[in-house]
Motif scaffolding. Structure first.
Motif, mmCIF file in Angstrom:
data_model
loop_
_atom_site.group_PDB
_atom_site.id
_atom_site.type_symbol
_atom_site.label_atom_id
_atom_site.label_comp_id
_atom_site.label_asym_id
_atom_site.label_seq_id
_atom_site.Cartn_x
_atom_site.Cartn_y
_atom_site.Cartn_z
ATOM 1 N N LYS A 144 0.860 -1.181 0.000
ATOM 2 C CA LYS A 144 0.000 0.000 0.000
ATOM 3 C C LYS A 144 0.901 1.236 0.000
ATOM 4 O O LYS A 144 1.335 1.704 1.038
ATOM 5 C CB LYS A 144 -0.916 -0.015 1.225
ATOM 6 N N ILE A 198 -8.845 -9.026 2.264
ATOM 7 C CA ILE A 198 -8.765 -7.815 1.441
ATOM 8 C C ILE A 198 -7.934 -6.726 2.121
ATOM 9 O O ILE A 198 -7.492 -5.780 1.473
ATOM 10 C CB ILE A 198 -10.189 -7.288 1.117
ATOM 11 N N LEU A 202 -5.005 -7.440 -2.678
ATOM 12 C CA LEU A 202 -5.993 -6.911 -3.620
ATOM 13 C C LEU A 202 -5.812 -7.576 -4.983
ATOM 14 O O LEU A 202 -4.797 -7.365 -5.655
ATOM 15 C CB LEU A 202 -5.838 -5.395 -3.780
ATOM 16 N N GLN A 209 -12.099 -10.819 -5.603
ATOM 17 C CA GLN A 209 -12.216 -10.432 -4.194
ATOM 18 C C GLN A 209 -13.294 -11.250 -3.476
ATOM 19 O O GLN A 209 -13.274 -11.370 -2.258
ATOM 20 C CB GLN A 209 -12.551 -8.943 -4.075
ATOM 21 N N ILE A 217 -8.643 0.007 -5.925
ATOM 22 C CA ILE A 217 -7.224 0.087 -5.561
ATOM 23 C C ILE A 217 -6.909 1.405 -4.850
ATOM 24 O O ILE A 217 -6.035 1.461 -3.981
ATOM 25 C CB ILE A 217 -6.326 -0.103 -6.805
ATOM 26 N N PHE A 220 -7.799 0.716 -1.295
ATOM 27 C CA PHE A 220 -6.849 -0.270 -0.764
ATOM 28 C C PHE A 220 -5.541 0.397 -0.360
ATOM 29 O O PHE A 220 -4.970 0.110 0.697
ATOM 30 C CB PHE A 220 -6.601 -1.350 -1.813
ATOM 31 N N ILE A 227 -10.289 0.916 4.166
ATOM 32 C CA ILE A 227 -10.890 -0.289 3.584
ATOM 33 C C ILE A 227 -12.113 -0.702 4.389
ATOM 34 O O ILE A 227 -13.188 -0.963 3.824
ATOM 35 C CB ILE A 227 -9.868 -1.448 3.529
#
Length: 351
Positions: A144, A198, A202, A209, A217, A220, A227
């Motif tokens: 991330k 999740i 991702l 999912q 995204i 995410f 999220i």
């Protein structure tokens, strides 16, 4: 507290407890796997040289799907080593470039006893499917960074167990086992629910999912809090069951085209994985047409068109992996051009 209020409060508490009991009942009971894990440890080394014999042995350890899955999972993470086999390969135009000697096919992984994440997930998928268990290998994003990522860098699995979809990450389980040496730590990525998984994984496209509110995204990348907020506040709008049913009805070449299209819609910045799907499409067509006595000129031309798009996308990405894939795509293009010319010549002779 009045009697009526007390009754209402009791009813609410009852349903909350019932809800959590239902959830807990659906979670795996790891204590039941002790005997399975011990039997897996006793698997004869001689079986690892034959994928079908090995599958038959591991399949026989469990008397239900969940235990069979456990046997496959534990054998792989304790017998396959994670190793990114990178090597230098010479090319006259580039002087040299970094190439990969990794394999992802189940037979190759079993032979080398080494793989990256895709190899782990493909072997697990193979074992499950051989036992009649619906399973898929999924590619996607894991980090991330706060910005849109330009490619998927990881692979994992989703399996249907007791009519529910559950996730497995064998590579991360292997890494934790290798680092800690404690077997129970591997359970963190075993049979995980879609809502929990999740938070760290991702998929490339929303269907994988297995959520009726797929997480974008952009959400995410903003972390767990965002999220969870999205999942809580967003109304259901997606039917992944219908999407999966339609996907499974497609031919392999059609799946590649659809996946490429969905990758673009989900993350336009990801040119690499979109190019991979076009490359895969062209390879499937090339392999199928090569085995036919009479070639389908239209199919060959479509494949040539897709591989050219892949080459453009690989060029635009311009990293080492893309350069390697560009060279492989060039080879596919040359083979397609050759078959197109041969097929056209034969058609002219017939006319």
């Amino acid at each position: 507290m009045g009697v009526n209020m007390y009754i209402k409060f009791s009813i609410v508490i009852f349903f909350i407890l019932a809800f959590f009991n239902t959830i807990n009942a659906q979670e795996p009971n790891f204590s039941q796997y002790g005997e399975i894990d011990r039997q897996v440890k006793k698997t004869p080394d001689s079986l690892s040289n034959n994928i079908m014999r090995l599958h038959h042995y591991l399949d026989s350890i469990g008397n239900d799907d969940q235990k069979k899955i456990r046997a496959f999972y534990m054998w792989i993470i304790t017998n396959i080593k994670y190793k990114d086999q990178v090597e230098l390969m010479f090319d006259k135009n580039m002087l040299f470039y970094m190439g990969s000697n990794n394999c992802s096919s189940p037979v190759c992984v079993l032979k080398k006893k080494k793989a990256v994440c895709e190899g782990f997930s493909k072997l697990f998928q193979f074992f499950c499917q051989q036992s009649g268990i619906e399973a898929y290998s999924i590619g996607g994003y894991i980090s991330k960074k706060g910005v849109l990522q330009d490619r998927a860098t990881h692979s994992w699995n989703v399996v249907k167990i007791n009519n529910e979809w559950r996730f497995f990450d064998l590579t991360w389980a292997y890494a934790i086992l290798e680092y800690t040496g404690i077997k129970r730590t591997t359970n963190e990525f075993y049979m995980v629910s879609p809502y929990e998984f999740i938070l760290s994984h991702l998929p490339l496209v929303p269907m994988w999912q297995f959520l009726d509110t797929p997480v974008p995204i952009s959400v995410f990348n903003r972390g767990d809090e965002q999220i969870n907020k999205y999942l809580t506040e967003t109304q259901p709008y997606y039917n992944y069951q219908d999407s999966l049913k339609n996907y499974n009805q497609l031919y392999p070449v059609e799946r590649s085209i659809k996946t490429a299209h969905d990758i673009y819609l989900t993350n336009p910045s990801n040119k690499f994985n979109r190019a991979i799907e076009y490359f895969r499409y062209a390879r499937i067509v090339l392999n199928s047409q090569s085995s036919l006595e009479i070639k389908d000129l239209e199919e060959l031309i479509k494949a040539r068109y897709r591989i050219k798009i892949a080459m453009v996308l690989f060029r635009e990405t311009q990293d080492v992996s893309s350069q390697l894939m560009f060279l492989q795509a060039q080879d596919v293009l040359l083979l397609l051009e050759n078959w197109i010319q041969v097929t056209r010549s034969k058609d002219k002779m017939k006319s």
